[in-house]
Design a protein around this motif. Structure first.
Motif, PDB file in Angstrom:
ATOM      1  N   MET A 142      17.900  81.259  60.605  1.00 50.39           N
ATOM      2  CA  MET A 142      19.199  80.675  60.805  1.00 50.39           C
ATOM      3  C   MET A 142      20.287  81.541  60.186  1.00 50.39           C
ATOM      4  SD  MET A 142      19.577  77.999  62.503  1.00 50.39           S
ATOM      5  CE  MET A 142      19.462  76.304  62.680  1.00 50.39           C
ATOM      6  N   THR A 143      20.013  82.084  59.016  1.00 52.55           N
ATOM      7  CA  THR A 143      21.005  82.916  58.341  1.00 52.55           C
ATOM      8  C   THR A 143      21.323  84.154  59.164  1.00 52.55           C
ATOM      9  OG1 THR A 143      20.209  82.149  56.198  1.00 52.55           O
ATOM     10  CG2 THR A 143      21.536  84.144  56.202  1.00 52.55           C
ATOM     11  N   ALA A 144      20.304  84.765  59.725  1.00 49.92           N
ATOM     12  CA  ALA A 144      20.514  85.957  60.543  1.00 49.92           C
ATOM     13  C   ALA A 144      21.330  85.626  61.784  1.00 49.92           C
ATOM     14  CB  ALA A 144      19.171  86.574  60.933  1.00 49.92           C
ATOM     15  N   LEU A 145      21.040  84.502  62.404  1.00 49.68           N
ATOM     16  CA  LEU A 145      21.798  84.090  63.590  1.00 49.68           C
ATOM     17  C   LEU A 145      23.241  83.779  63.216  1.00 49.68           C
ATOM     18  CD1 LEU A 145      21.996  83.417  66.572  1.00 49.68           C
ATOM     19  CD2 LEU A 145      21.142  81.123  66.029  1.00 49.68           C
ATOM     20  N   ALA A 146      23.446  83.069  62.124  1.00 45.93           N
ATOM     21  CA  ALA A 146      24.805  82.746  61.676  1.00 45.93           C
ATOM     22  C   ALA A 146      25.589  84.020  61.384  1.00 45.93           C
ATOM     23  CB  ALA A 146      24.755  81.854  60.438  1.00 45.93           C
ATOM     24  N   GLN A 147      24.950  84.988  60.760  1.00 45.16           N
ATOM     25  CA  GLN A 147      25.604  86.265  60.463  1.00 45.16           C
ATOM     26  C   GLN A 147      25.990  86.975  61.753  1.00 45.16           C
ATOM     27  OE1 GLN A 147      24.054  88.966  57.306  1.00 45.16           O
ATOM     28  NE2 GLN A 147      23.723  90.377  59.029  1.00 45.16           N
ATOM     29  N   LEU A 205      19.546  91.677  56.933  1.00 44.51           N
ATOM     30  CA  LEU A 205      19.950  90.796  55.839  1.00 44.51           C
ATOM     31  C   LEU A 205      19.522  91.451  54.531  1.00 44.51           C
ATOM     32  CD1 LEU A 205      18.973  87.245  57.152  1.00 44.51           C
ATOM     33  CD2 LEU A 205      21.239  88.255  57.039  1.00 44.51           C
ATOM     34  N   PRO A 206      20.057  90.996  53.399  1.00 40.91           N
ATOM     35  CA  PRO A 206      19.672  91.599  52.117  1.00 40.91           C
ATOM     36  C   PRO A 206      18.164  91.605  51.856  1.00 40.91           C
ATOM     37  CG  PRO A 206      21.570  90.189  51.819  1.00 40.91           C
ATOM     38  CD  PRO A 206      21.097  89.990  53.242  1.00 40.91           C
ATOM     39  N   ASP A 207      17.443  90.622  52.401  1.00 48.78           N
ATOM     40  CA  ASP A 207      15.992  90.572  52.163  1.00 48.78           C
ATOM     41  C   ASP A 207      15.193  91.318  53.223  1.00 48.78           C
ATOM     42  OD1 ASP A 207      16.437  88.758  54.198  1.00 48.78           O
ATOM     43  OD2 ASP A 207      15.021  87.274  53.436  1.00 48.78           O
ATOM     44  N   GLY A 208      15.863  92.017  54.140  1.00 55.85           N
ATOM     45  CA  GLY A 208      15.151  92.827  55.128  1.00 55.85           C
ATOM     46  C   GLY A 208      15.621  92.575  56.551  1.00 55.85           C
ATOM     47  N   SER A 209      14.867  93.123  57.487  1.00 59.91           N
ATOM     48  CA  SER A 209      15.180  93.009  58.911  1.00 59.91           C
ATOM     49  C   SER A 209      14.638  91.706  59.479  1.00 59.91           C
ATOM     50  CB  SER A 209      14.535  94.166  59.672  1.00 59.91           C
ATOM     51  OG  SER A 209      15.027  95.391  59.204  1.00 59.91           O
ATOM     52  N   TRP A 249      13.491  85.476  67.669  1.00 61.37           N
ATOM     53  CA  TRP A 249      13.506  84.146  67.066  1.00 61.37           C
ATOM     54  C   TRP A 249      14.259  83.155  67.950  1.00 61.37           C
ATOM     55  CZ3 TRP A 249      17.407  80.939  65.221  1.00 61.37           C
ATOM     56  CH2 TRP A 249      16.973  79.837  64.495  1.00 61.37           C
ATOM     57  N   ILE A 250      15.441  83.548  68.428  1.00 63.13           N
ATOM     58  CA  ILE A 250      16.226  82.630  69.252  1.00 63.13           C
ATOM     59  C   ILE A 250      15.526  82.350  70.579  1.00 63.13           C
ATOM     60  CG2 ILE A 250      17.783  84.265  70.398  1.00 63.13           C
ATOM     61  CD1 ILE A 250      18.875  80.931  68.944  1.00 63.13           C
ATOM     62  N   ALA A 251      14.867  83.354  71.151  1.00 59.26           N
ATOM     63  CA  ALA A 251      14.107  83.146  72.387  1.00 59.26           C
ATOM     64  C   ALA A 251      12.963  82.156  72.148  1.00 59.26           C
ATOM     65  CB  ALA A 251      13.567  84.472  72.915  1.00 59.26           C
ATOM     66  N   ASN A 252      12.305  82.271  71.004  1.00 58.26           N
ATOM     67  CA  ASN A 252      11.221  81.342  70.670  1.00 58.26           C
ATOM     68  C   ASN A 252      11.748  79.924  70.463  1.00 58.26           C
ATOM     69  OD1 ASN A 252       9.251  83.304  70.803  1.00 58.26           O
ATOM     70  ND2 ASN A 252       9.260  83.705  68.599  1.00 58.26           N
ATOM     71  N   GLU A 274      19.991  69.850  65.355  1.00 61.28           N
ATOM     72  CA  GLU A 274      21.315  69.693  64.748  1.00 61.28           C
ATOM     73  C   GLU A 274      21.780  70.994  64.124  1.00 61.28           C
ATOM     74  OE1 GLU A 274      22.284  66.586  61.878  1.00 61.28           O
ATOM     75  OE2 GLU A 274      21.280  65.178  63.218  1.00 61.28           O
ATOM     76  N   ALA A 275      20.873  71.681  63.434  1.00 57.88           N
ATOM     77  CA  ALA A 275      21.229  72.950  62.798  1.00 57.88           C
ATOM     78  C   ALA A 275      21.635  73.976  63.850  1.00 57.88           C
ATOM     79  CB  ALA A 275      20.057  73.468  61.966  1.00 57.88           C
ATOM     80  N   LEU A 276      20.929  74.026  64.968  1.00 58.21           N
ATOM     81  CA  LEU A 276      21.298  74.936  66.053  1.00 58.21           C
ATOM     82  C   LEU A 276      22.620  74.512  66.686  1.00 58.21           C
ATOM     83  CD1 LEU A 276      17.798  75.495  67.676  1.00 58.21           C
ATOM     84  CD2 LEU A 276      19.194  77.222  66.526  1.00 58.21           C
ATOM     85  N   ALA A 277      22.823  73.220  66.841  1.00 59.38           N
ATOM     86  CA  ALA A 277      24.073  72.714  67.419  1.00 59.38           C
ATOM     87  C   ALA A 277      25.261  73.063  66.520  1.00 59.38           C
ATOM     88  CB  ALA A 277      23.989  71.215  67.646  1.00 59.38           C
ATOM     89  N   ALA A 278      25.043  73.082  65.202  1.00 62.58           N
ATOM     90  CA  ALA A 278      26.107  73.458  64.272  1.00 62.58           C
ATOM     91  C   ALA A 278      26.550  74.897  64.489  1.00 62.58           C
ATOM     92  CB  ALA A 278      25.637  73.258  62.829  1.00 62.58           C
ATOM     93  N   LEU A 279      25.668  75.700  65.062  1.00 68.35           N
ATOM     94  CA  LEU A 279      26.001  77.089  65.392  1.00 68.35           C
ATOM     95  C   LEU A 279      26.422  77.209  66.865  1.00 68.35           C
ATOM     96  CD1 LEU A 279      23.092  78.924  63.533  1.00 68.35           C
ATOM     97  CD2 LEU A 279      25.486  78.762  62.839  1.00 68.35           C
ATOM     98  N   CYS A 280      26.765  76.065  67.461  1.00 64.27           N
ATOM     99  CA  CYS A 280      27.231  76.001  68.846  1.00 64.27           C
ATOM    100  C   CYS A 280      26.154  76.365  69.859  1.00 64.27           C
ATOM    101  CB  CYS A 280      28.474  76.859  69.053  1.00 64.27           C
ATOM    102  SG  CYS A 280      29.866  76.303  68.051  1.00 64.27           S
TER     103      CYS A 280
END
Length: 62
Positions: free
Chosen positions: A1-6, A24-28, A34-37, A51-57
């Motif tokens: 989620m963090t990578a997608l939000a970024q 991301l700071p912790d790696g690639s 991930w989004i396709a899955n 809901e978490a995905l909807a929050a990212l539109c």
């Protein structure tokens, strides 16, 4: 989620292509895969995950 939000924050919208890799700071993170899955398995995601995905539109209402 963090990578997608970024990605969304940087690009201003749209979804990454399947081959996209977000740094991301912790790696690639293979954000595109991930989004396709998530999309392929959307019928098995629980309400909180949707809901978490909807929050990212991202809304894959069936």
């Amino acid at each position: 989620m963090t990578a997608l939000a970024q990605y969304l924050d940087r690009e201003g919208g749209g979804l990454p292509g399947r081959a996209h890799i977000e740094q991301l700071p912790d790696g690639s993170h293979r954000t595109g895969v991930w989004i396709a899955n998530q999309k392929a398995r959307r019928d098995r995601l629980d309400a909180a995950q949707l809901e978490a995905l909807a929050a990212l539109c991202i809304d894959w209402a069936q």
